[in-house]
Scaffold this motif. Structure first.
Motif, short mmCIF file in Angstrom:
data_model
loop_
_atom_site.label_atom_id
_atom_site.label_comp_id
_atom_site.label_asym_id
_atom_site.label_seq_id
_atom_site.Cartn_x
_atom_site.Cartn_y
_atom_site.Cartn_z
N GLY A 88 5.79 17.82 -9.43
CA GLY A 88 5.55 18.65 -10.68
C GLY A 88 4.33 18.11 -11.38
N PHE A 89 4.37 16.42 -11.37
CA PHE A 89 3.78 16.05 -12.55
C PHE A 89 2.04 15.59 -11.38
CE2 PHE A 89 7.55 14.42 -12.90
CZ PHE A 89 7.99 14.79 -14.78
N ASP A 90 1.06 15.98 -11.57
CA ASP A 90 -0.26 15.56 -11.38
C ASP A 90 -0.80 14.78 -11.71
OD1 ASP A 90 -2.80 16.72 -9.29
OD2 ASP A 90 -3.25 17.25 -10.95
N VAL A 91 -0.68 13.17 -11.56
CA VAL A 91 -0.84 12.17 -11.87
C VAL A 91 -1.39 10.89 -10.89
CG1 VAL A 91 0.56 11.83 -14.28
CG2 VAL A 91 1.50 11.32 -11.86
N VAL A 92 -1.80 10.29 -11.19
CA VAL A 92 -2.50 9.39 -9.63
C VAL A 92 -1.79 7.77 -11.18
CG1 VAL A 92 -4.80 7.34 -9.47
CG2 VAL A 92 -5.17 9.97 -10.25
N VAL A 93 -0.76 7.62 -9.39
CA VAL A 93 0.45 6.12 -9.98
C VAL A 93 -0.49 5.97 -9.92
CG1 VAL A 93 2.66 5.89 -9.78
CG2 VAL A 93 2.25 7.87 -9.99
N GLU A 94 -0.15 4.17 -10.87
CA GLU A 94 -1.46 3.35 -10.40
C GLU A 94 0.19 1.75 -10.69
OE1 GLU A 94 -4.29 1.84 -8.77
OE2 GLU A 94 -5.26 3.81 -10.12
N ILE A 95 0.82 1.72 -9.64
CA ILE A 95 1.40 0.75 -10.17
C ILE A 95 0.73 -0.59 -10.01
CG2 ILE A 95 3.48 1.12 -9.46
CD1 ILE A 95 3.06 0.08 -6.40
N SER A 96 1.31 -1.68 -11.49
CA SER A 96 0.56 -2.73 -11.55
C SER A 96 0.71 -3.76 -10.54
CB SER A 96 1.15 -2.99 -12.62
OG SER A 96 1.88 -3.64 -12.49
N GLY A 97 -0.03 -4.18 -9.72
CA GLY A 97 -0.08 -6.01 -9.20
C GLY A 97 1.06 -6.61 -9.41
N TYR A 100 1.12 -0.98 0.17
CA TYR A 100 0.03 0.24 0.17
C TYR A 100 0.73 1.26 -0.20
CZ TYR A 100 -4.12 -3.49 0.87
OH TYR A 100 -4.91 -3.84 0.65
N ALA A 101 2.07 1.23 1.06
CA ALA A 101 3.13 1.90 0.85
C ALA A 101 3.40 2.64 -0.31
CB ALA A 101 3.24 2.26 1.80
N GLY A 102 4.28 1.51 -1.00
CA GLY A 102 5.08 1.81 -2.50
C GLY A 102 4.01 2.48 -3.64
N SER A 103 2.83 2.45 -3.69
CA SER A 103 2.32 3.21 -4.51
C SER A 103 2.04 4.72 -4.29
CB SER A 103 0.89 2.56 -4.91
OG SER A 103 0.01 2.45 -4.18
N GLN A 104 1.39 5.38 -3.05
CA GLN A 104 1.14 6.43 -1.84
C GLN A 104 2.72 6.94 -2.30
OE1 GLN A 104 -0.22 6.92 1.67
NE2 GLN A 104 -1.74 7.26 0.76
N VAL A 105 3.89 7.04 -2.25
CA VAL A 105 5.19 6.73 -1.82
C VAL A 105 5.85 7.48 -3.18
CG1 VAL A 105 7.93 6.74 -1.67
CG2 VAL A 105 6.42 5.84 0.19
N LEU A 106 5.32 6.82 -4.45
CA LEU A 106 5.71 7.54 -6.33
C LEU A 106 5.01 8.29 -6.27
CD1 LEU A 106 6.69 3.46 -7.75
CD2 LEU A 106 7.13 5.19 -7.01
N GLU A 107 3.47 7.82 -5.81
CA GLU A 107 2.76 9.27 -5.99
C GLU A 107 2.40 10.81 -5.14
OE1 GLU A 107 -1.40 7.63 -6.10
OE2 GLU A 107 -2.33 9.62 -5.33
N ARG A 108 2.90 10.53 -4.38
CA ARG A 108 3.70 11.31 -3.30
C ARG A 108 4.80 12.37 -4.70
NH1 ARG A 108 2.78 10.67 3.01
NH2 ARG A 108 0.33 10.71 2.63
N THR A 109 5.49 11.56 -4.48
CA THR A 109 6.87 11.81 -4.99
C THR A 109 6.62 12.27 -6.69
OG1 THR A 109 7.92 9.67 -4.55
CG2 THR A 109 9.16 11.24 -5.29
N ALA A 110 5.96 11.95 -7.08
CA ALA A 110 5.25 12.50 -8.78
C ALA A 110 4.84 13.69 -8.58
CB ALA A 110 4.03 11.22 -9.54
N ARG A 111 3.44 13.92 -7.55
CA ARG A 111 3.74 14.86 -7.66
C ARG A 111 4.04 16.35 -6.67
NH1 ARG A 111 -1.43 13.37 -4.01
NH2 ARG A 111 -2.96 13.38 -6.52
#
Lengths: 234, 238
Positions: free
Chosen positions: A91-100, A77-88
């Motif tokens: 400056g990238f406004d993306v929803v990171v959806e890492i595959s299972g 769970y943390a992996g995708s959230q950390v990636l998303e925060r880093t992306a944000r």
């Protein structure tokens, strides 16, 4: 009942084998990345540089004392959230959806790396100092020394530990099923629930895992023979 | 980080139950598992051929398959077949056989039996033959040789490895949350479902496990130091 046929083991043989293949893919990839992490960790631990030693010790100690299942759920769970925060933050406004699949490989590799750090550290420490000094005296560069001396000399020491870790990894892939990723055991659970023949399908899953582990035992024995060639027989 | 839910008595109760269950599982499966391990080791060393082969097959299968699969095999696989045995519901064992906790303890006991069995097999074979011969020469009965000489010496040889096995056992306890046994992870999952907090409960129990492993390591180091024959001679009481 008309038109209803009880599904059996044969109907699920395809999906089960497919699941076994996915399990193998995850395990091989995680193992490869884990080897790199372990080498990095061991190098850091042996580097003598305070912050690096500290970081590597923290990594290998904490990861090895927390139950794998707990770590997998946390990191999944943390992996995708950390990636998303880093992306944000970048400056990238993306929803990171890492595959299972990526998450599964990443999490297992991270855990493996911690155990590999210890295996490599022990194996490198067991190399006689004189050999390294000889390499330095011959003016080998750090890279060449690692490739020609350290690696071939430590592999025989590391291999028993590495083969153990591979077996642990194969068995740990089953934990990924808990977060709902479709590998061998998840498929077996689905099959068991849909046919209600739990006994049959859990046995089938067990047999497939056993085939993988016993098969890899043979491979590792061959690998050990390879890296030990030239060493006096015991 | 939001830990205000720790003020909720219900959640604390879950966590406490989970904590106690974790310790009970480790103690019960550790003890029974070790007994099984000695049996498995003995079967392979002194047992007749078929028994030795059976023990070897047992360790191969258990060590070659994931514990999670074994857990579901016993709980869902065997557990669902049991009620079909006529009359089993009327026996005194039924309340136990219906309980997920039992299957968790069973799976762990068998797992410890296999892993520690291998460790004990190696250790028992490393006990110098002369010591056992000496015991036999003194006319000590066989079961007493086992209990007073062979086992204590074997444990002395493999104690650090056994410590590792106990820690592995402790770390496999969260698996039982998947078969609805209340352990620390199950408690954390309930909190997560009800408070919508993703990490805090998990991090809390990660901390608890970290502390437990640390304490267990220290305790076992103490045991290793005080184990008879491991103490430096000047500390030994005469």
């Amino acid at each position: 009942m008309q038109g209803f046929r009880q599904e059996g083991l044969l109907d699920w043989a395809g999906p089960l084998l497919w699941g076994a293949l996915t399990t193998l893919e995850i395990a091989v990839l995680a193992y490869a990345i884990g080897l790199l992490l372990g080498l990095l960790g061991a190098t850091a631990k042996l580097s003598g540089l305070r912050p690096l030693v500290w970081l590597a010790t923290l990594y290998s100690t904490v990861v090895r004392s927390i139950p794998e299942l707990l770590l997998i759920i946390l990191l999944y769970y943390a992996g995708s959230q950390v990636l998303e925060r880093t992306a944000r933050a970048l400056g990238f406004d993306v929803v990171v959806e890492i595959s299972g699949f990526v998450a599964a490989v990443g999490v297992l590799a991270f855990v493996q790396g911690a155990y590999m750090t210890e295996v490599f550290r022990g194996a490198i420490n067991a190399i006689p100092r004189g050999h390294l000094e000889a390499a330095d005296a011959f003016g080998l560069s750090r890279g060449t020394r690692f490739k020609r001396i350290v690696l071939p000399e430590m592999l025989p020491n590391a291999l028993p530990g590495l083969s153990n870790l591979w077996l642990i990894l194969v068995k740990d892939t089953a934990l990924i099923s808990v977060v709902g990723f479709e590998e061998l055991f998840f498929t077996a659970q689905q099959a068991a629930a849909s046919t209600r023949s739990y006994f049959v399908f859990y046995t089938a899953a067990g047999v497939l895992y056993l085939v993988i582990t016993l098969g890899s035992n043979v491979l590792f024995r061959e690998a050990e023979r390879q890296v030990r060639r030239g060493q006096p027989g015991v | 980080m939001d830990y205000s839910w720790l003020g909720n008595e219900v959640y604390l109760e879950y966590l406490w139950t989970g904590f106690v269950n974790t310790l009970i599982l480790v103690a019960v499966s550790g003890a029974f598992g070790f007994a099984l391990a000695v049996g498995v080791a003995l079967a392979q060393i002194v047992g007749p051929r078929p028994l030795a082969a059976l023990a070897r097959g047992f360790t191969t299968v258990i060590r070659g398959t994931p514990l999670l699969v074994q857990l579901f095999f016993f709980y869902d696989g065997v557990g669902r077949l049991l009620p079909e045995i006529p009359g089993v519901r009327e026996t005194w064992m039924w309340p136990i056989l219906r309980d997920a906790f039992f299957y968790g303890a069973l799976a762990f006991t068998i797992s410890v039996g296999a892993y520690a069995g291998e460790v004990m097999r190696g250790a028992m074979k490393s006990v110098p033959a002369g010591e056992l011969e000496a015991a036999r020469a003194f006319g000590i009965p066989r079961h007493k040789i086992l209990l007073r000489v062979w086992l204590p010496r074997a444990v002395q040889i493999c104690l650090p490895t056994l410590t590792g096995e106990i820690i592995l056992l402790l770390k496999s306890v969260p698996l039982v949350s998947t078969i609805a046994v209340m352990d620390l992870l199950k408690a954390a999952n309930i909190v997560r479902d009800e408070t919508f907090l993703v990490y805090e409960p998990l991090l809390l129990i990660a901390g608890i496990y970290l502390a437990l492993v640390l304490i267990l390591t220290l305790v076992m180091r103490r045991v290793e130091v005080t184990y008879p024959g491991m103490r430096p001679a000047h500390q030994r009481r005469v």
